[in-house]
Design a protein around this motif. Structure first.
Motif, PDB file in Angstrom:
ATOM      1  N   PRO A 230       0.823  -1.210   0.000  1.00  0.00           N
ATOM      2  CA  PRO A 230       0.000   0.000   0.000  1.00  0.00           C
ATOM      3  C   PRO A 230       0.857   1.260   0.000  1.00  0.00           C
ATOM      4  N   LEU A 231       0.281   2.341  -0.503  1.00  0.00           N
ATOM      5  CA  LEU A 231       1.020   3.596  -0.614  1.00  0.00           C
ATOM      6  C   LEU A 231       1.546   4.056   0.734  1.00  0.00           C
ATOM      7  N   LEU A 232       0.717   3.965   1.791  1.00  0.00           N
ATOM      8  CA  LEU A 232       1.150   4.416   3.110  1.00  0.00           C
ATOM      9  C   LEU A 232       2.396   3.668   3.574  1.00  0.00           C
ATOM     10  N   ARG A 233       2.403   2.363   3.365  1.00  0.00           N
ATOM     11  CA  ARG A 233       3.568   1.576   3.782  1.00  0.00           C
ATOM     12  C   ARG A 233       4.821   2.025   3.038  1.00  0.00           C
ATOM     13  N   ARG A 234       4.703   2.286   1.757  1.00  0.00           N
ATOM     14  CA  ARG A 234       5.881   2.717   0.999  1.00  0.00           C
ATOM     15  C   ARG A 234       6.374   4.082   1.486  1.00  0.00           C
ATOM     16  N   ILE A 235       5.422   4.990   1.768  1.00  0.00           N
ATOM     17  CA  ILE A 235       5.804   6.317   2.263  1.00  0.00           C
ATOM     18  C   ILE A 235       6.531   6.205   3.597  1.00  0.00           C
ATOM     19  N   MET A 236       5.939   5.461   4.533  1.00  0.00           N
ATOM     20  CA  MET A 236       6.515   5.372   5.861  1.00  0.00           C
ATOM     21  C   MET A 236       7.829   4.596   5.868  1.00  0.00           C
ATOM     22  N   THR A 237       7.945   3.575   5.013  1.00  0.00           N
ATOM     23  CA  THR A 237       9.206   2.851   4.902  1.00  0.00           C
ATOM     24  C   THR A 237      10.301   3.769   4.382  1.00  0.00           C
ATOM     25  N   GLY A 238       9.937   4.628   3.408  1.00  0.00           N
ATOM     26  CA  GLY A 238      10.910   5.591   2.900  1.00  0.00           C
ATOM     27  C   GLY A 238      11.370   6.552   3.974  1.00  0.00           C
ATOM     28  N   LEU A 239      10.441   7.024   4.799  1.00  0.00           N
ATOM     29  CA  LEU A 239      10.810   7.918   5.895  1.00  0.00           C
ATOM     30  C   LEU A 239      11.701   7.218   6.900  1.00  0.00           C
ATOM     31  N   ALA A 240      11.378   5.971   7.195  1.00  0.00           N
ATOM     32  CA  ALA A 240      12.156   5.216   8.179  1.00  0.00           C
ATOM     33  C   ALA A 240      13.561   4.907   7.688  1.00  0.00           C
ATOM     34  N   ASN A 241      13.775   4.972   6.370  1.00  0.00           N
ATOM     35  CA  ASN A 241      15.098   4.696   5.803  1.00  0.00           C
ATOM     36  C   ASN A 241      15.942   5.952   5.657  1.00  0.00           C
ATOM     37  N   ARG A 242      15.405   7.093   6.051  1.00  0.00           N
ATOM     38  CA  ARG A 242      16.172   8.328   5.983  1.00  0.00           C
ATOM     39  C   ARG A 242      17.296   8.326   7.013  1.00  0.00           C
ATOM     40  N   SER A 243      18.329   9.090   6.719  1.00  0.00           N
ATOM     41  CA  SER A 243      19.442   9.201   7.660  1.00  0.00           C
ATOM     42  C   SER A 243      19.237  10.337   8.652  1.00  0.00           C
ATOM     43  N   SER A 244      18.285  11.238   8.366  1.00  0.00           N
ATOM     44  CA  SER A 244      17.991  12.346   9.263  1.00  0.00           C
ATOM     45  C   SER A 244      16.486  12.609   9.231  1.00  0.00           C
TER      46      SER A 244
END
Length: 232
Positions: free
Chosen positions: A1-15
């Protein structure tokens, strides 16, 4: 789902992001496992300012559990949290207050306080100013400056304003210590359990504490339109 992809992307940020608002997003229930669950292993990359609707933090009976665990982490970078439509129960508010005991980043928590009873308000007062002894007061939360849309408890409101007024948290701690332990019946026994280095620090900023508390009281009196001078 779109939400999961968005939140996974945020969680993979370095800052962390500075600001993330999801207050107007519509999610199907099966897409929402609780946004905080995406950050449970990396609390340091939580956005500094986060705005959500209540169903985004989970649906089970422990909907606040992951959020409180994140707030307890020293690495948590969250400074401003708004959760619209969240009216926590007394038990949930007690858990949130407990989580904030050692939190030094969250300055603003916007939630609906209308369901709270005396037990929850007692716990919030304890969070902001533990009056048990000088050390407990010193280690109270001096960071949270805004709580809820309408604070009905005058004592809690005073402590929140004091926290918000001074960026130097030594001043906040000193002012609370002065007000609680020196303004009324003072006894030398208050120093019995204090470590020598903490005692020396207390003595060094005791005058600053008096001034900080007096300024806060003067401002509150002006806001309330008081004309009478305070008691000596």
């Amino acid at each position: 789902p779109l939400l999961r992809r968005i939140m996974t992307g945020l969680a993979n940020r370095s800052s962390p992001l500075e600001n993330l608002s999801m207050s107007h997003c519509e999610f199907e229930d099966h897409c929402v496992e609780g946004i905080f669950s995406f950050f449970k292993d990396k609390p340091e990359i939580l956005p500094r300012k986060l705005t959500l609707v209540s169903h985004c933090i989970g649906h089970d009976d422990n909907r606040c559990s992951i959020m409180t665990r994140l707030l307890m982490c020293q690495a948590c970078s969250l400074e401003d949290l708004t959760i619209s439509e969240l009216a926590p129960s007394d038990d949930e508010m007690v858990d949130i207050a407990t989580a904030l005991e050692r939190n030094t980043t969250l300055k603003r928590l916007m939630i609906d306080l209308t369901n709270l009873k005396m037990r929850a308000y007692d716990r919030i007062r304890l969070l902001l100013c533990d009056t048990k002894n000088i050390i407990a007061t010193y280690h109270s939360n001096h960071t949270l400056g805004v709580l809820g849309y309408e604070m009905r408890d005058s004592k809690i409101s005073s402590y929140l304003k004091l926290n918000k007024k001074y960026s130097d948290k030594r001043l906040v701690a000193a002012a609370k210590i002065i007000n609680v332990h020196f303004a009324h019946n003072f006894h030398l026994e208050n120093f019995d359990t204090m470590k020598s280095q903490l005692l020396a620090q207390l003595v060094s900023f005791v005058n600053l504490g008096f001034r900080a508390w007096e300024e806060a009281v003067d401002e509150e009196s002006k806001e309330n339109g008081d004309e009478d001078e305070g008691d000596e």
